[in-house]
Motif scaffolding. Sequence first.
Motif, PDB file in Angstrom:
ATOM      1  N   UNK A  61      -0.084 -34.247  -8.859  1.00  0.00           N
ATOM      2  CA  UNK A  61      -1.389 -34.628  -9.552  1.00  0.00           C
ATOM      3  C   UNK A  61      -2.031 -35.612  -8.632  1.00  0.00           C
ATOM      4  N   UNK A  62      -3.385 -35.462  -8.609  1.00  0.00           N
ATOM      5  CA  UNK A  62      -4.044 -36.504  -7.889  1.00  0.00           C
ATOM      6  C   UNK A  62      -4.110 -37.800  -8.686  1.00  0.00           C
ATOM      7  N   UNK A  63      -4.073 -38.872  -7.788  1.00  0.00           N
ATOM      8  CA  UNK A  63      -3.890 -40.126  -8.330  1.00  0.00           C
ATOM      9  C   UNK A  63      -5.236 -40.875  -8.096  1.00  0.00           C
ATOM     10  N   UNK A  64      -5.939 -40.598  -7.051  1.00  0.00           N
ATOM     11  CA  UNK A  64      -6.988 -41.444  -6.581  1.00  0.00           C
ATOM     12  C   UNK A  64      -8.290 -40.457  -6.232  1.00  0.00           C
ATOM     13  N   UNK A  65      -9.530 -40.708  -6.637  1.00  0.00           N
ATOM     14  CA  UNK A  65     -10.581 -40.252  -6.257  1.00  0.00           C
ATOM     15  C   UNK A  65     -11.142 -40.961  -4.983  1.00  0.00           C
ATOM     16  N   UNK A  66     -11.456 -39.967  -3.866  1.00  0.00           N
ATOM     17  CA  UNK A  66     -11.912 -40.620  -2.628  1.00  0.00           C
ATOM     18  C   UNK A  66     -13.291 -40.569  -2.674  1.00  0.00           C
ATOM     19  N   UNK A  67     -13.901 -41.787  -2.382  1.00  0.00           N
ATOM     20  CA  UNK A  67     -15.477 -41.785  -2.259  1.00  0.00           C
ATOM     21  C   UNK A  67     -15.850 -42.636  -1.036  1.00  0.00           C
ATOM     22  N   UNK A  68     -16.953 -42.470  -0.727  1.00  0.00           N
ATOM     23  CA  UNK A  68     -17.438 -43.391   0.498  1.00  0.00           C
ATOM     24  C   UNK A  68     -17.249 -44.729   0.245  1.00  0.00           C
ATOM     25  N   UNK A  69     -17.764 -45.196  -1.093  1.00  0.00           N
ATOM     26  CA  UNK A  69     -17.564 -46.590  -1.411  1.00  0.00           C
ATOM     27  C   UNK A  69     -16.287 -47.070  -1.601  1.00  0.00           C
ATOM     28  N   UNK A  70     -15.166 -46.298  -1.601  1.00  0.00           N
ATOM     29  CA  UNK A  70     -13.934 -46.700  -2.053  1.00  0.00           C
ATOM     30  C   UNK A  70     -13.087 -45.758  -2.775  1.00  0.00           C
TER      31      UNK A  70
END
Length: 135
Positions: free
Chosen positions: A58-67
């Motif tokens: 399962x993914x635990x984090x969403x990766x965004x440019x802002x963090x």
Amino acid sequence: MQRLAAKAHNENMFDWNDLKYFLAVARHGSTTAAAKAVGVNQSTVHRRMVELERRIGQPLIHRHASGYQLTEFGQLLLPKAEELEQAALAIERQTRLYVSELSGVVRLTCPEPLVSRISGSQLLGTHPAWAALSV
């Protein structure tokens, strides 16, 4: 058949050490800041997070440019990871306390007839180290 079940079970297991990277990313919002907090390089944090997600499935984090932001599953897992962290810290504290209590030499001088009474009493305490008391 039993061997296949055991193998499948082991493939899904994750390294508990990876939870510290998950906690650091959750607390600091980026792999760079998490790496600084944990004392490793950013690529190690990123690699361990990818592996943890792969093992869990399962993914635990969403990766965004802002963090980074926790996914819904990451938010669900966070309190349990914090509980594990607290348990690990408690074990570490207890171990340090135990080891620090066992420092130095204790010498007791008394008449020989009193040795058995003193060593058999609560006067010296109940620490396991006293079990090695020699006369």
